[in-house]
Design an enzyme around this catalytic site. Structure first.
Site, PDB file in Angstrom:
ATOM      1  N   SER A 194      -1.907  21.473  79.312  1.00 48.27           N
ATOM      2  CA  SER A 194      -2.853  20.376  79.081  1.00 48.27           C
ATOM      3  C   SER A 194      -4.250  20.468  79.987  1.00 48.27           C
ATOM      4  O   SER A 194      -4.183  20.571  81.099  1.00 48.27           O
ATOM      5  CB  SER A 194      -1.965  18.904  79.064  1.00 48.27           C
ATOM      6  OG  SER A 194      -2.935  17.866  78.708  1.00 48.27           O
ATOM      7  N   GLY A 195      -5.114  20.333  79.137  1.00 52.92           N
ATOM      8  CA  GLY A 195      -6.638  20.154  79.617  1.00 52.92           C
ATOM      9  C   GLY A 195      -7.130  21.539  80.063  1.00 52.92           C
ATOM     10  O   GLY A 195      -8.027  21.740  80.812  1.00 52.92           O
TER      11      GLY A 195
ATOM     12  N   THR B  85      -8.107  22.890  72.568  1.00 52.52           N
ATOM     13  CA  THR B  85      -8.953  22.356  71.580  1.00 52.52           C
ATOM     14  C   THR B  85     -10.279  22.517  71.596  1.00 52.52           C
ATOM     15  O   THR B  85     -10.980  22.668  70.454  1.00 52.52           O
ATOM     16  CB  THR B  85      -8.724  20.735  71.796  1.00 52.52           C
ATOM     17  OG1 THR B  85      -7.208  20.510  71.969  1.00 52.52           O
ATOM     18  CG2 THR B  85      -9.311  19.893  70.624  1.00 52.52           C
TER      19      THR B  85
ATOM     20  N   ASN C 186      -5.652  15.187  81.015  1.00 50.59           N
ATOM     21  CA  ASN C 186      -7.058  15.347  80.107  1.00 50.59           C
ATOM     22  C   ASN C 186      -7.400  14.344  79.312  1.00 50.59           C
ATOM     23  O   ASN C 186      -6.786  13.369  78.920  1.00 50.59           O
ATOM     24  CB  ASN C 186      -6.301  16.515  78.918  1.00 50.59           C
ATOM     25  CG  ASN C 186      -7.363  17.132  78.218  1.00 50.59           C
ATOM     26  OD1 ASN C 186      -8.494  16.459  78.152  1.00 50.59           O
ATOM     27  ND2 ASN C 186      -7.176  18.019  77.096  1.00 50.59           N
TER      28      ASN C 186
ATOM     29  N   SER D 206      -6.686  14.615  75.304  1.00 45.05           N
ATOM     30  CA  SER D 206      -5.651  15.405  75.206  1.00 45.05           C
ATOM     31  C   SER D 206      -4.968  15.221  74.040  1.00 45.05           C
ATOM     32  O   SER D 206      -4.947  14.118  73.401  1.00 45.05           O
ATOM     33  CB  SER D 206      -4.558  14.826  76.332  1.00 45.05           C
ATOM     34  OG  SER D 206      -3.554  15.752  76.234  1.00 45.05           O
ATOM     35  N   SER D 207      -4.463  16.284  73.247  1.00 45.39           N
ATOM     36  CA  SER D 207      -4.043  16.588  72.104  1.00 45.39           C
ATOM     37  C   SER D 207      -2.589  15.819  72.100  1.00 45.39           C
ATOM     38  O   SER D 207      -1.948  16.466  72.838  1.00 45.39           O
ATOM     39  CB  SER D 207      -4.073  17.877  71.379  1.00 45.39           C
ATOM     40  OG  SER D 207      -5.191  18.424  71.549  1.00 45.39           O
TER      41      SER D 207
ATOM     42  N   GLY E 293      -0.538  21.196  75.167  1.00 46.44           N
ATOM     43  CA  GLY E 293      -0.125  22.173  76.206  1.00 46.44           C
ATOM     44  C   GLY E 293       1.004  21.362  77.032  1.00 46.44           C
ATOM     45  O   GLY E 293       1.245  20.331  77.019  1.00 46.44           O
TER      46      GLY E 293
ATOM     47  N   GLU F 245       2.951  20.122  79.786  1.00 43.56           N
ATOM     48  CA  GLU F 245       2.528  18.971  80.756  1.00 43.56           C
ATOM     49  C   GLU F 245       3.646  18.384  81.674  1.00 43.56           C
ATOM     50  O   GLU F 245       4.853  18.415  81.162  1.00 43.56           O
ATOM     51  CB  GLU F 245       1.724  17.813  80.086  1.00 43.56           C
ATOM     52  CG  GLU F 245       2.712  17.144  78.908  1.00 43.56           C
ATOM     53  CD  GLU F 245       1.818  16.244  78.237  1.00 43.56           C
ATOM     54  OE1 GLU F 245       0.856  16.371  78.067  1.00 43.56           O
ATOM     55  OE2 GLU F 245       2.563  15.424  77.222  1.00 43.56           O
TER      56      GLU F 245
HETATM   57  N1  LIG Z   1     -15.286  26.064  77.108  1.00 40.11           N
HETATM   58  C1  LIG Z   1     -15.497  24.813  77.649  1.00 40.11           C
HETATM   59  N2  LIG Z   1     -17.011  24.186  77.971  1.00 40.11           N
HETATM   60  C2  LIG Z   1     -17.124  23.241  78.700  1.00 40.11           C
HETATM   61  N3  LIG Z   1     -16.035  22.271  78.733  1.00 40.11           N
HETATM   62  C3  LIG Z   1     -14.569  22.528  78.264  1.00 40.11           C
HETATM   63  C4  LIG Z   1     -14.520  24.084  77.741  1.00 40.11           C
HETATM   64  N4  LIG Z   1     -13.179  23.896  77.546  1.00 40.11           N
HETATM   65  C5  LIG Z   1     -12.568  22.534  77.826  1.00 40.11           C
HETATM   66  N5  LIG Z   1     -13.454  21.931  78.402  1.00 40.11           N
HETATM   67  C6  LIG Z   1     -13.249  20.513  79.017  1.00 40.11           C
HETATM   68  O1  LIG Z   1     -12.001  20.532  79.096  1.00 40.11           O
HETATM   69  C7  LIG Z   1     -11.495  19.449  78.589  1.00 40.11           C
HETATM   70  C8  LIG Z   1     -10.157  19.459  78.218  1.00 40.11           C
HETATM   71  O2  LIG Z   1     -10.454  20.747  77.204  1.00 40.11           O
HETATM   72  P1  LIG Z   1      -9.308  20.576  75.886  1.00 40.11           P
HETATM   73  O3  LIG Z   1      -9.188  19.142  75.262  1.00 40.11           O
HETATM   74  O4  LIG Z   1      -9.586  21.548  75.157  1.00 40.11           O
HETATM   75  O5  LIG Z   1      -7.759  20.717  76.427  1.00 40.11           O
HETATM   76  P2  LIG Z   1      -6.397  21.039  75.667  1.00 40.11           P
HETATM   77  O6  LIG Z   1      -5.916  22.579  76.179  1.00 40.11           O
HETATM   78  O7  LIG Z   1      -6.599  21.019  74.265  1.00 40.11           O
HETATM   79  O8  LIG Z   1      -5.485  19.914  76.413  1.00 40.11           O
HETATM   80  P3  LIG Z   1      -4.210  19.474  75.596  1.00 40.11           P
HETATM   81  O9  LIG Z   1      -3.290  20.273  75.609  1.00 40.11           O
HETATM   82  O10 LIG Z   1      -4.093  18.075  76.522  1.00 40.11           O
HETATM   83  O11 LIG Z   1      -4.524  19.016  74.238  1.00 40.11           O
HETATM   84  C9  LIG Z   1     -12.347  19.121  77.268  1.00 40.11           C
HETATM   85  O12 LIG Z   1     -12.596  17.710  76.956  1.00 40.11           O
HETATM   86  C10 LIG Z   1     -13.781  19.417  77.979  1.00 40.11           C
HETATM   87  O13 LIG Z   1     -14.346  18.399  78.990  1.00 40.11           O
HETATM   88 MG   LIG Z   2      -6.035  19.820  72.976  1.00 40.03          MG
END
Ligand SMILES: Nc1ncnc2c1ncn2[C@@H]1O[C@H](COP(=O)(O)OP(=O)(O)OP(=O)(O)O)[C@@H](O)[C@H]1O
Ligand SMILES: [Mg+2]
Length: 1043
Positions: free
Chosen positions: A122-123, A127, A172, A175-176, A404, A406
């Site tokens: 997660s994070g 996404t 996050n 977070s999804s 992800g 967690e």
């Molecule tokens: N490539 C990137 N560039 C800039 N910031 C990023 C990038 N990837 C992620 N982030 C930052 O990290 C945060 C978390 O990323 P994201 O929501 O994609 O995580 P995730 O893997 O989908 O987590 P979860 O499993 O909780 O959904 C985003 O809100 C953003 O602020």
């Molecule tokens: Mg996500």
């Protein structure tokens, strides 16, 4: 050329490297190039070095490792996208655009469905990566007006789904809280033409409860912060989230990194892009508001301990927003209906039960609305193949963005599901990369040193195995009669899986570990680490029950969305619904099938720190992720294995254009074709291995060829791709032209046949009616017959007057034919006459006269016809000069030797017969024996037989005359014709049968008897007549025929 450049010179390497800046080359771009590739420290050091330079992407072969930068980087611009478009993997620095482009190209070239699997805790940035890949396709794929709409909808579905399905967690801020698998459909031109989303288990419990530091789903805060006052008034809401029980549990309604107000605007706009009407938006927001109002419904117990609703205002709003009766709702919230033995029993709820029912309703309403939302989006993304509905004409690229792995302080049923899901994904990764790759070498008969890796199948089995797995045991507890509780479930677990190495409870733990475990907890040793779950709520959440009367109330809702979400059939369906965990397990197993059917690409996301901070590289945290993601094993397999493997069939299809022997078609075995192709490209035997059905290339060798950033195969791919596209373009153009031309030809042929049929039909009809007067049935036939007669005549018209042939005319043209025939004859005669010479005319004149006189009358006439009449038979030199002297005033027109027979004795005497202008002379040598003026010539007699004797009858009153003259000429027809014409006695020629009388003078008569015999004889007969025996005329004819 490509190979030579790649293998033989540094040129291409320099070109490629020059495209990379020095910064790009910090550390190694591909862990495969890491010298100390077995060292985890070296691995992490490379990640760190690059992260420090904001190089967040690094490859392990074709797997992309991405480290969340937690800050905006300037690497996602349109220019960047263009840079990666259609460019070989290793030509540019690692990027998720390269992965996206590579998958897209494979999809187009091989027309095989692709999927991009994005995993990480997660994070870690899953996404974000998904969104960026979608943006990449939206910008770089071919577009049209229709495609633009689809692109917009694909992009805009994200903010809506995130608003309803994402929330701030401790891990996050966005977070999804649901799993998402999105298919993007591409047409044959490579344009995105549609999409479809599958959603997985939304974390509904968040609607009613949030851990400290966490929030409910974004949409609630967005609505309160962003909506206009008027809308809030309609929904009965206040701007302040603190007013709502469901929003205050985590005590952090406001988050600095999130602008709910802005996000509201984005969501509101996105809703209209994905086809939401104003009414639908209002209905949707009514539901969101109703959840908040539900949260504020309070109960108090009466004397009997039964719950009563104390917040009438909320009921009022709820009744309006959900379109249900207020009292019904109030009743349903405080009572439950049980059907026992076919009878409905209503029993009041106590305080705790009422609160439970309320929360269950809130969760159900929100959860079902979320599924409705996904369906609604799917409808707006649906690809309608206008040309051929029903045909699967699109290829698909799937993007998997799921919650992800967690670990929280307090982990419940949701974390159990989420982590199980990640366990399954890891399993898939292992299956497709580590396991299957190694197994493939084995089955291909390629020598191979196996790489050890941790296979998490054991954990997957622990969770999902039938009867023995945690889900099975949980279901069993949920379904069994009696007092099943969360604790009895835990006991069952302990009993069943107590010896499992990845399972632990307080009871099963040793003394030391026991301290870290409560009695109502169990611990799983996941691939990604230990997670301690509290069983509290497991049964309830798994049952996911909603009291029947609440369901019924919702079925009567006037809010169309709610009405759609709660189907009446649910009330009558006696079957127990599947439990939440089983549903989730089944949907995951379907997802695995979907993913397995596609060609996968991987993005492994890493989270650099737990504080969501930029530039902070938490080595411990990262090492942990590197370990559980199996990146080191992944690298070892890549290094030991082959850089590039392809089935013969695909390899040949893709690269056959690089060798003239294999282009355009290799006829022999695929294996041989590949061997020829590889040899042609100059590969040495130690650089590749040919298995049973696969060719593999060693990485070390080709890496040494190309230094750090070349990949000949990708160049081959690129070149082949370009040729492939051109080839398909040309091929499809050719096919189009061919089909048009064939169509034209076919149409012409068909029209010709049709005309022919009509003609034949008209012809037959015409033939039947040919004897009728001209009518529509026979006119064609008659015209045709006329036409063909005239054309035939034209070709066969007689060429001379003697040619008497003439085509037979049809009845309708008899008269015409006759006229034409005459005309033709006239014409021939006329043209003949025009050509005739005066001499010939004279000749013919004489011949005509001869014909008039003798034709069919005298037997030897036919013999004379072909013999030309001569002007004269005696030249002046043959005539005695004295005679000439005497006749000096007269021109001799004709002279011929004759035999004269004496009148008395009929003695033959040779004489010359001369014709002048007015007189006939019978001459003997120099003497003129007899002179007959034409005026005195009364007639000429000749027999009808073939003799040549004739008599010139002379007027007798003239005493000077000696009487008629009996003469014989060898050219009797000619001689007589000349005499008749000169003397103008044509009508006085008498042709006699038998005898001729003639006068001898002084009134005496002589007689000549003509007979036929075998021998010519002219002599005096005993009766005193001159007997002329002519040869039987047939002889004469034969003689003539002989000539
Ligand atoms: N490539 C990137 N560039 C800039 N910031 C990023 C990038 N990837 C992620 N982030 C930052 O990290 C945060 C978390 O990323 P994201 O929501 O994609 O995580 P995730 O893997 O989908 O987590 P979860 O499993 O909780 O959904 C985003 O809100 C953003 O602020
Ligand atoms: Mg996500």
């Amino acid at each position: 050329v490509v190979y030579q450049a790649a293998a033989g010179s540094d040129g291409i390497r320099l070109t490629m490297e020059s495209a990379l800046t020095a910064r790009d080359r910090v550390g190694v771009q591909d862990f495969v190039l890491l010298e100390n590739f077995t060292s985890e420290a070296a691995f992490i050091e490379n990640l760190r070095k690059r992260f420090k330079e904001n190089l967040i992407y690094t490859y392990i072969g074709s797997v992309l490792v991405s480290v969340n930068p937690y800050k905006e980087l300037e690497i996602y611009s349109k220019q960047h996208m263009e840079r990666y478009r259609g460019v070989s993997f290793y030509e540019v620095s690692p990027h998720l655009y390269a992965i996206a482009d590579n998958s897209y190209r494979s999809l187009r070239m091989e027309r095989k469905d692709q999927c991009i699997l994005i995993s990480g805790e997660s994070g870690a940035g899953k996404t974000e990566a998904t969104k960026k890949i979608l943006q990449y396709y939206a910008v770089t794929c071919p577009a049209s007006e229709q495609v633009e709409t689809v692109k917009d909808r694909l992009l805009q579905s994200n903010p809506v789904l995130e608003a309803f399905g994402n929330a701030k967690t401790l891990r996050n801020d966005n977070s999804s809280r649901f799993g998402k698998y999105m298919d993007v459909q591409f047409d044959y031109k490579g344009a995105p033409v549609g999409g479809h989303i599958l959603n997985y288990l939304l974390e509904k419990s968040r609607v009613v409860h949030q851990n400290h530091g966490e929030r409910n789903f974004h949409i609630f805060y967005q609505l309160l912060e962003g909506a206009e006052d008027e809308l809030l008034r309609r929904l009965g809401l206040e701007k302040n989230p603190q007013q709502y029980h469901y929003l205050v549990k985590g005590q952090c309604a406001r988050v600095s990194s999130i602008s709910d107000k802005n996000d509201w605007k984005i969501v509101r706009k996105a809703l209209s892009v994905i086809n939401f009407t104003d009414n639908e938006v209002e209905d949707l927001l009514s539901i969101v508001a109703s959840v908040l109002h539900l949260g504020n419904v309070q109960f108090a117990d009466d004397e009997q301990g039964n719950a009563q609703v104390t917040t009438e205002n909320q009921i009022k709003y709820l009744a309006r927003l959900l379109g249900v009766g207020g009292s019904l709702l109030r009743e349903a919230l405080t009572h439950k209906t049980i059907i026992a033995k076919g009878e409905e029993l209503v029993s009041p709820l106590n305080l705790e039960q009422a609160a439970y029912a309320r929360d269950a309703l809130a969760k159900a309403v929100y959860g079902r609305t979320f599924s409705w939302l996904v369906n609604k989006i799917n409808k707006s993304l649906a690809y309608k193949d206008a040309e051929c509905p029903g045909r699967r004409s699109a290829t698909v690229l799937g993007l998997l963005d799921i919650y992800g792995f967690e670990v929280f302080q307090h982990n419940s049923f949701e974390q159990f599901c989420i982590n199980y899901c990640n366990e399954k994904l890891q399993q898939l990764f292992i299956e497709l990369t580590l396991k299957s790759e190694q197994e493939e070498y084995e089955s291909e008969g390629i020598a191979w040193e196996p790489v050890q890796y941790f296979n998490n199948k054991i954990i997957c089995d622990l969770v999902e195995e039938k009867f023995k797995g945690i889900i099975s045991i949980l279901d069993e507890e949920c379904l069994r009669p009696g007092d099943a509780t969360d604790m009895t479930f835990l006991e069952k677990l302990e009993e069943t899986v107590k010896n499992h190495p990845h399972f632990l409870t307080h009871k099963l733990a040793d003394q030391k570990t026991r301290k870290s475990l409560d009695r109502e907890q169990f611990r799983l040793l996941h691939y990604a680490g230990e997670v301690t779950y509290s069983v509290t709520g497991f049964l309830d959440k798994n049952n996911d029950l909603l009291f029947r009367n609440l369901k019924e109330t919702m079925c009567n809702s006037e809010n169309p969305i709610i009405n759609h979400c709660f189907e009446r059939s649910e009330l009558t369906d006696k079957r127990r619904p599947e439990t939440a965990a089983t549903q989730f397990k089944n949907s995951l197993s379907k997802l695995m099938e979907i993913l397995m059917s596609k060609e996968p690409s991987y993005i492994r996301c890493i989270k650099p720190n737990d504080a969501k901070q930029a530039a902070r590289f938490d080595e411990v945290l990262i090492r942990h992720q590197v370990k559980y993601l199996g990146l080191m094993e992944n690298l070892r397999v890549r290094r030991a294995g082959f850089a590039y493997r392809r089935k013969y069939e695909i390899f040949l299809q893709r690269y056959k254009s690089l060798c003239s022997e294999t282009w355009p078609m290799w006829e022999g075995r695929q294996h041989d074709g590949v061997a020829v192709l590889v040899k042609h490209l100059g590969y040495k035997p130690e650089e590749y291995k040919m298995g049973r059905s696969v060719i593999s290339f060693f990485p070390n060798l080709w890496l040494s060829h190309l230094g750090v950033c070349g990949n000949v195969l990708d160049y081959m791919k690129l070149k082949s791709f370009l040729q492939y596209d051109t080839f398909w373009f040309l091929l499809s153009s050719a096919i189009t032209i061919q089909s048009w031309w064939r169509g034209t030809q076919g149409r012409r042929k068909a029209a010709k046949k049709k005309r022919a049929v009509e003609t034949i039909r008209r012809f037959i009809k015409g033939f039947i009616y040919r004897n009728y007067p001209r009518c529509s049935e026979n006119e064609y036939f008659l015209d045709y017959i006329r036409y063909s007669f005239l054309m035939n005549l034209k070709r066969n018209v007689p060429k001379n007057v003697l040619d008497k042939s003439w085509p037979t005319p049809p009845p309708s043209l008899c008269e015409v034919s006759q006229l034409l025939r005459q005309l033709c004859m006239q014409n021939m005669v006329w043209s003949y006459c025009k050509r005739i010479s005066p001499e010939w005319k004279q000749q013919l004149d004489q011949k005509v006269v001869a014909s008039e006189i003798f034709k069919d009358k005298k037997d030897n006439y036919p013999q004379s016809v072909p013999r030309l009449f001569i002007n004269t038979r005696l030249g002046t030199e043959e005539i005695n000069p004295k005679v000439l002297q005497i006749l000096k005033n007269e021109t001799i027109k004709y002279a011929v030797p004759v035999v004269k027979y004496d009148r008395k004795g009929y003695k033959p005497r040779a004489r010359h017969l001369l014709l002048t202008q007015s007189t006939i002379f019978v001459v003997e040598e120099a003497k003129i024996k007899q002179r007959i003026d034409y005026a005195n010539l009364t007639g000429i007699s000749v027999s009808s037989l073939s003799d040549s004797v004739f008599v010139l009858h002379v007027r007798c009153e003239d005493n000077k005359q000696k009487g008629d003259v009996v003469l014989q000429s060898d050219h009797v027809i000619e001689t007589l014709t000349k005499i008749a014409m000169s003397a103008d006695k044509v009508n006085n020629v008498n042709i006699s049968q038998g005898s001729i009388k003639f006068t001898i003078g002084q009134g005496k008569e002589g007689i000549i008897d003509f007979t036929s015999g075998s021998e010519l004889l002219i002599a005096k007969a005993k009766n005193g007549h001159l007997a002329v025996v002519s040869v039987f005329s047939v002889r004469g004819c034969r003689a003539w025929e002989g000539k």
